[in-house]
Design a protein around this motif. Structure first.
Motif, PDB file in Angstrom:
ATOM      1  N   MET A 140       0.843  -1.173   0.000  1.00 16.51           N
ATOM      2  CA  MET A 140       0.000   0.000   0.000  1.00 16.51           C
ATOM      3  C   MET A 140       0.891   1.240   0.000  1.00 16.51           C
ATOM      4  N   ILE A 141       0.469   2.244  -0.733  1.00 18.09           N
ATOM      5  CA  ILE A 141       1.188   3.516  -0.789  1.00 18.09           C
ATOM      6  C   ILE A 141       0.479   4.492   0.157  1.00 18.09           C
ATOM      7  N   ILE A 142       1.255   5.060   1.077  1.00 14.00           N
ATOM      8  CA  ILE A 142       0.686   5.940   2.099  1.00 14.00           C
ATOM      9  C   ILE A 142       1.381   7.289   2.054  1.00 14.00           C
ATOM     10  N   ALA A 143       0.604   8.335   1.781  1.00  7.70           N
ATOM     11  CA  ALA A 143       1.122   9.706   1.774  1.00  7.70           C
ATOM     12  C   ALA A 143       0.961  10.281   3.179  1.00  7.70           C
ATOM     13  N   VAL A 144       2.054  10.806   3.721  1.00  2.30           N
ATOM     14  CA  VAL A 144       2.064  11.290   5.099  1.00  2.30           C
ATOM     15  C   VAL A 144       2.497  12.753   5.127  1.00  2.30           C
ATOM     16  N   ASP A 145       1.668  13.590   5.726  1.00  2.00           N
ATOM     17  CA  ASP A 145       2.000  14.993   5.942  1.00  2.00           C
ATOM     18  C   ASP A 145       3.086  15.077   7.019  1.00  2.00           C
ATOM     19  N   PHE A 146       3.671  16.246   7.198  1.00  2.00           N
ATOM     20  CA  PHE A 146       4.740  16.395   8.185  1.00  2.00           C
ATOM     21  C   PHE A 146       4.305  17.225   9.395  1.00  2.00           C
ATOM     22  N   ASP A 147       4.084  18.523   9.201  1.00  2.00           N
ATOM     23  CA  ASP A 147       3.740  19.406  10.314  1.00  2.00           C
ATOM     24  C   ASP A 147       2.325  19.109  10.817  1.00  2.00           C
ATOM     25  N   GLY A 148       2.222  18.856  12.108  1.00  2.00           N
ATOM     26  CA  GLY A 148       0.937  18.522  12.703  1.00  2.00           C
ATOM     27  C   GLY A 148       0.602  17.044  12.566  1.00  2.00           C
ATOM     28  N   THR A 149       1.476  16.321  11.886  1.00  2.56           N
ATOM     29  CA  THR A 149       1.261  14.892  11.673  1.00  2.56           C
ATOM     30  C   THR A 149       2.412  14.087  12.275  1.00  2.56           C
ATOM     31  N   CYS A 150       3.616  14.318  11.803  1.00  2.00           N
ATOM     32  CA  CYS A 150       4.800  13.648  12.355  1.00  2.00           C
ATOM     33  C   CYS A 150       5.395  14.445  13.513  1.00  2.00           C
ATOM     34  N   VAL A 151       5.341  15.760  13.386  1.00  2.00           N
ATOM     35  CA  VAL A 151       5.855  16.665  14.419  1.00  2.00           C
ATOM     36  C   VAL A 151       4.788  17.713  14.734  1.00  2.00           C
ATOM     37  N   LYS A 152       4.903  18.307  15.900  1.00  2.00           N
ATOM     38  CA  LYS A 152       3.963  19.366  16.283  1.00  2.00           C
ATOM     39  C   LYS A 152       4.243  20.616  15.451  1.00  2.00           C
ATOM     40  N   HIS A 153       3.215  21.419  15.266  1.00  2.00           N
ATOM     41  CA  HIS A 153       3.314  22.630  14.446  1.00  2.00           C
ATOM     42  C   HIS A 153       4.318  23.622  15.040  1.00  2.00           C
ATOM     43  N   ARG A 154       5.431  23.840  14.320  1.00  2.00           N
ATOM     44  CA  ARG A 154       6.414  24.862  14.709  1.00  2.00           C
ATOM     45  C   ARG A 154       7.079  25.442  13.463  1.00  2.00           C
ATOM     46  N   TYR A 155       6.426  25.277  12.318  1.00  2.00           N
ATOM     47  CA  TYR A 155       6.992  25.732  11.045  1.00  2.00           C
ATOM     48  C   TYR A 155       7.435  27.186  11.166  1.00  2.00           C
ATOM     49  N   PRO A 156       8.611  27.569  10.653  1.00  2.00           N
ATOM     50  CA  PRO A 156       9.493  26.818   9.750  1.00  2.00           C
ATOM     51  C   PRO A 156      10.464  25.866  10.448  1.00  2.00           C
ATOM     52  N   MET A 157      10.461  25.875  11.774  1.00  2.00           N
ATOM     53  CA  MET A 157      11.305  24.926  12.501  1.00  2.00           C
ATOM     54  C   MET A 157      10.644  23.551  12.463  1.00  2.00           C
ATOM     55  N   VAL A 158      11.383  22.540  12.881  1.00  2.00           N
ATOM     56  CA  VAL A 158      10.824  21.203  13.040  1.00  2.00           C
ATOM     57  C   VAL A 158      10.380  21.084  14.488  1.00  2.00           C
ATOM     58  N   GLY A 159       9.102  20.858  14.686  1.00  2.00           N
ATOM     59  CA  GLY A 159       8.561  20.719  16.036  1.00  2.00           C
ATOM     60  C   GLY A 159       8.971  19.408  16.672  1.00  2.00           C
ATOM     61  N   GLU A 160       8.575  19.249  17.926  1.00  2.00           N
ATOM     62  CA  GLU A 160       8.885  17.994  18.613  1.00  2.00           C
ATOM     63  C   GLU A 160       8.046  16.867  18.018  1.00  2.00           C
ATOM     64  N   ASP A 161       8.572  15.656  18.103  1.00  2.00           N
ATOM     65  CA  ASP A 161       7.880  14.493  17.555  1.00  2.00           C
ATOM     66  C   ASP A 161       6.494  14.355  18.166  1.00  2.00           C
ATOM     67  N   VAL A 162       5.533  13.981  17.349  1.00  2.00           N
ATOM     68  CA  VAL A 162       4.215  13.612  17.852  1.00  2.00           C
ATOM     69  C   VAL A 162       4.336  12.180  18.364  1.00  2.00           C
ATOM     70  N   ASP A 163       3.904  11.947  19.598  1.00  2.00           N
ATOM     71  CA  ASP A 163       3.997  10.614  20.199  1.00  2.00           C
ATOM     72  C   ASP A 163       3.390   9.559  19.288  1.00  2.00           C
ATOM     73  N   GLY A 164       4.153   8.512  19.056  1.00  2.00           N
ATOM     74  CA  GLY A 164       3.676   7.383  18.274  1.00  2.00           C
ATOM     75  C   GLY A 164       3.974   7.464  16.794  1.00  2.00           C
ATOM     76  N   ALA A 165       4.315   8.651  16.282  1.00  2.00           N
ATOM     77  CA  ALA A 165       4.538   8.794  14.842  1.00  2.00           C
ATOM     78  C   ALA A 165       5.672   7.888  14.367  1.00  2.00           C
ATOM     79  N   VAL A 166       6.793   7.949  15.030  1.00  2.00           N
ATOM     80  CA  VAL A 166       7.963   7.172  14.592  1.00  2.00           C
ATOM     81  C   VAL A 166       7.661   5.679  14.633  1.00  2.00           C
ATOM     82  N   SER A 167       7.092   5.198  15.718  1.00  2.00           N
ATOM     83  CA  SER A 167       6.864   3.753  15.840  1.00  2.00           C
ATOM     84  C   SER A 167       5.848   3.249  14.816  1.00  2.00           C
ATOM     85  N   VAL A 168       4.776   3.990  14.579  1.00  2.00           N
ATOM     86  CA  VAL A 168       3.777   3.540  13.604  1.00  2.00           C
ATOM     87  C   VAL A 168       4.340   3.602  12.188  1.00  2.00           C
ATOM     88  N   LEU A 169       5.061   4.673  11.859  1.00  2.00           N
ATOM     89  CA  LEU A 169       5.652   4.767  10.521  1.00  2.00           C
ATOM     90  C   LEU A 169       6.653   3.643  10.278  1.00  2.00           C
TER      91      LEU A 169
END
Length: 123
Positions: A1-30
């Motif tokens: 399956m092909i899965i498109a994943v957003d970044f800000d607010g999805t993998c990390v918390k919203h802090r654009y243009p910086m990279v926010g802190e990881d959203v809990d669970g994002a790394v392990s599920v991905l």
């Protein structure tokens, strides 16, 4: 399956243009999705250096990307700029479970996403 994943607010918390802190669970599920043979496309509005920072987040977390803002198999088949995927995980997508902090923008609840993926036999 092909899965498109957003970044800000999805993998990390919203802090654009910086990279926010990881959203809990994002790394392990991905990582689990990649282990199961699914192909991940980073699908983000970021460009230039800010896109490079997002790509680095995936590299630093040892999450293999199959595509970046495009589906490699889509080239030449379609003229649309929309990324062809079977599933989209995005904090703006209808039905995606979210955490809604009192004084911050909402972000993806990856535990809820994981439960949806299990219910659909994706992981």
């Amino acid at each position: 399956m092909i899965i498109a994943v957003d970044f800000d607010g999805t993998c990390v918390k919203h802090r654009y243009p910086m990279v926010g802190e990881d959203v809990d669970g994002a790394v392990s599920v991905l990582k689990e999705l990649v282990r199961k043979g699914h192909k991940i496309i980073l699908y983000t509005m970021r460009s230039g250096d800010t896109l490079d920072n997002a790509i680095s987040w995936f590299i630093d977390n040892d999450i293999e990307l199959w595509g970046i803002n495009r589906n490699p198999e889509q080239l030449g088949r379609f003229l649309s700029s929309k990324v062809l995927a079977d599933l989209y995980i995005d904090d703006s997508a209808l039905g995606i479970p979210l955490f809604k902090p009192e004084n911050d923008r909402a972000y993806v609840d990856w535990n809820g996403v994981r439960n949806l993926l299990i219910a659909r036999n994706i992981i």
